[in-house]
Motif scaffolding. Sequence first.
Motif, PDB file in Angstrom:
ATOM      1  N   HIS A   1      -0.788  -3.266  -4.691  1.00  0.00           N
ATOM      2  CA  HIS A   1      -1.819  -3.610  -3.711  1.00  0.00           C
ATOM      3  C   HIS A   1      -2.098  -5.109  -3.712  1.00  0.00           C
ATOM      4  O   HIS A   1      -2.066  -5.755  -4.771  1.00  0.00           O
ATOM      5  CB  HIS A   1      -3.115  -2.859  -4.013  1.00  0.00           C
ATOM      6  CG  HIS A   1      -3.041  -1.396  -3.702  1.00  0.00           C
ATOM      7  ND1 HIS A   1      -2.957  -0.431  -4.672  1.00  0.00           N
ATOM      8  CD2 HIS A   1      -3.037  -0.735  -2.514  1.00  0.00           C
ATOM      9  CE1 HIS A   1      -2.911   0.768  -4.106  1.00  0.00           C
ATOM     10  NE2 HIS A   1      -2.959   0.605  -2.794  1.00  0.00           N
TER      11      HIS A   1
ATOM     12  N   GLU B   1     -13.811   3.745   0.292  1.00  0.00           N
ATOM     13  CA  GLU B   1     -14.144   5.114  -0.090  1.00  0.00           C
ATOM     14  C   GLU B   1     -15.221   5.585   0.889  1.00  0.00           C
ATOM     15  O   GLU B   1     -16.362   5.129   0.826  1.00  0.00           O
ATOM     16  CB  GLU B   1     -14.632   5.156  -1.529  1.00  0.00           C
ATOM     17  CG  GLU B   1     -13.565   4.705  -2.517  1.00  0.00           C
ATOM     18  CD  GLU B   1     -14.120   4.441  -3.905  1.00  0.00           C
ATOM     19  OE1 GLU B   1     -13.620   5.032  -4.863  1.00  0.00           O
ATOM     20  OE2 GLU B   1     -15.064   3.634  -4.007  1.00  0.00           O
TER      21      GLU B   1
ATOM     22  N   SER C   1       0.855  -1.190   0.000  1.00  0.00           N
ATOM     23  CA  SER C   1       0.000   0.000   0.000  1.00  0.00           C
ATOM     24  C   SER C   1       0.883   1.230   0.000  1.00  0.00           C
ATOM     25  O   SER C   1       2.091   1.156   0.289  1.00  0.00           O
ATOM     26  CB  SER C   1      -0.923   0.019   1.218  1.00  0.00           C
ATOM     27  OG  SER C   1      -0.169   0.175   2.410  1.00  0.00           O
ATOM     28  N   ASN C   2       0.306   2.363  -0.311  1.00  0.00           N
ATOM     29  CA  ASN C   2       1.047   3.618  -0.217  1.00  0.00           C
ATOM     30  C   ASN C   2       1.405   3.923   1.230  1.00  0.00           C
ATOM     31  O   ASN C   2       2.443   4.536   1.500  1.00  0.00           O
ATOM     32  CB  ASN C   2       0.213   4.751  -0.811  1.00  0.00           C
ATOM     33  CG  ASN C   2       0.142   4.672  -2.327  1.00  0.00           C
ATOM     34  OD1 ASN C   2       1.148   4.815  -3.020  1.00  0.00           O
ATOM     35  ND2 ASN C   2      -1.047   4.423  -2.852  1.00  0.00           N
TER      36      ASN C   2
ATOM     37  N   GLY D   1      -3.227   1.374   5.295  1.00  0.00           N
ATOM     38  CA  GLY D   1      -3.775   1.357   3.946  1.00  0.00           C
ATOM     39  C   GLY D   1      -5.276   1.199   3.862  1.00  0.00           C
ATOM     40  O   GLY D   1      -5.818   1.060   2.758  1.00  0.00           O
TER      41      GLY D   1
ATOM     42  N   ASP E   1      -9.437   4.626  10.201  1.00  0.00           N
ATOM     43  CA  ASP E   1      -8.678   5.046   9.024  1.00  0.00           C
ATOM     44  C   ASP E   1      -7.193   5.024   9.355  1.00  0.00           C
ATOM     45  O   ASP E   1      -6.562   6.045   9.604  1.00  0.00           O
ATOM     46  CB  ASP E   1      -9.122   6.455   8.603  1.00  0.00           C
ATOM     47  CG  ASP E   1      -8.542   6.873   7.261  1.00  0.00           C
ATOM     48  OD1 ASP E   1      -7.855   6.038   6.631  1.00  0.00           O
ATOM     49  OD2 ASP E   1      -8.776   8.022   6.840  1.00  0.00           O
TER      50      ASP E   1
ATOM     51  N   GLU F   1      -7.113   3.289   1.495  1.00  0.00           N
ATOM     52  CA  GLU F   1      -6.857   3.016   0.081  1.00  0.00           C
ATOM     53  C   GLU F   1      -7.841   2.001  -0.484  1.00  0.00           C
ATOM     54  O   GLU F   1      -7.921   1.812  -1.698  1.00  0.00           O
ATOM     55  CB  GLU F   1      -5.416   2.538  -0.109  1.00  0.00           C
ATOM     56  CG  GLU F   1      -4.379   3.599   0.269  1.00  0.00           C
ATOM     57  CD  GLU F   1      -2.955   3.099   0.245  1.00  0.00           C
ATOM     58  OE1 GLU F   1      -2.585   2.397  -0.732  1.00  0.00           O
ATOM     59  OE2 GLU F   1      -2.208   3.390   1.206  1.00  0.00           O
TER      60      GLU F   1
ATOM     61  N   LEU G   1      -2.788  -3.055   4.706  1.00  0.00           N
ATOM     62  CA  LEU G   1      -3.849  -2.830   3.728  1.00  0.00           C
ATOM     63  C   LEU G   1      -5.185  -3.331   4.279  1.00  0.00           C
ATOM     64  O   LEU G   1      -6.075  -2.542   4.531  1.00  0.00           O
ATOM     65  CB  LEU G   1      -3.517  -3.519   2.394  1.00  0.00           C
ATOM     66  CG  LEU G   1      -4.479  -3.191   1.248  1.00  0.00           C
ATOM     67  CD1 LEU G   1      -4.398  -1.708   0.882  1.00  0.00           C
ATOM     68  CD2 LEU G   1      -4.202  -4.047   0.013  1.00  0.00           C
TER      69      LEU G   1
END
Length: 350
Positions: free
Chosen positions: A156, A288, A135-136, A282, A279, A285, A261
């Motif tokens: 991912h 939403e 993940s970022n 990841g 939150d 990510e 993630l």
Amino acid sequence: MTLRSLHIDAGRSWRGGQRQVFLLATALRAHGREPLVVGVGGSPLLDRLQGAGIATASVPMRSDWDLRSAKRLRSIVRAWHPDILHAHDARAHAISLIALAGDDTPLVVTRRVTFPLKSVRVKYGLRVARFIAISNAVKNAMIRSGIDAQRIDVVHSGVPTPVATAPRDWRKELGWSRETVIAGVVGAMTAEKGTDTLRHIGGWLSEDALGRTRVVLLGGESRGPIKLGPIRAHQAGFVSEVHNGMAGLDLLWHPAREEGLGTVLIDALGLGVPPVAFDVGGVGEIIENGVNGLLVSSDDFRAFAAAHESLLDAGARRRLASDGPRRAAQFSVEAMTEGVERVYQQVLTA
């Protein structure tokens, strides 16, 4: 020429990382590649891979700098001549570094957690050709620890489209009323996954919400009816057909405080079970916020409880659930495998 990849994973249990190694190896084989997976003898990963017809070898891997295991791995490398060696966890990473001393086989390392790195100079030097972050958030944690961002690729994790052939009717099984809203917690029942926070969340639920809410714990030991502070719950333990168990939930609670993630979130979205999650890492990510699930700030138990209460309404749940499969499809095994293969090609053509 068929690409030969040697994968090393030191996990002794079946968790998200081992699932990803299994999915990657089987997908690579389906792509015409030749994977060999080295793991701990008797581990669920090796058992499942052998059942799927994937080549395996066993190494004890008792510690990060296990010289005997490194020697065994070195002999496997020399006998098998892989094009690339891929270490999938921290212990496998360390053992691979020793095993590859004096060998020019490219080393790729996957990082799955957002914890600060240890032994950066020793383990994360130039001997590693590329790092894969799931993940970022994991990539950013690596950068903060001193790893050059140009050496890290984000791929991912991916999961197959979940299928529930016989969804569990938890209300009927456990004698709960049809008006009950069932929240589920799925996975390892450990502190880092947030199970110790459930009592705190319950402390912020209204009397009406407590009366209407039940929690099912899918994972860990089976203990039957339990109390989580003021919350009435049922600890089902390990469920072999976990997607059937998840499909019987109205909501997924994911109170993890650390998360690279969170593939269980992808599974939930694919099954149309909207998640409520902190939150962290990841997680954002995948979910939403307000579209297919609800995100709240880390350790904000009051906000978590409020998010749950907003989904006591069936219409609100259906709205989020309707978008889940679309979002889950973006985290496919095929996309994950293609991402990993791009990294391999980048390394081999450098």
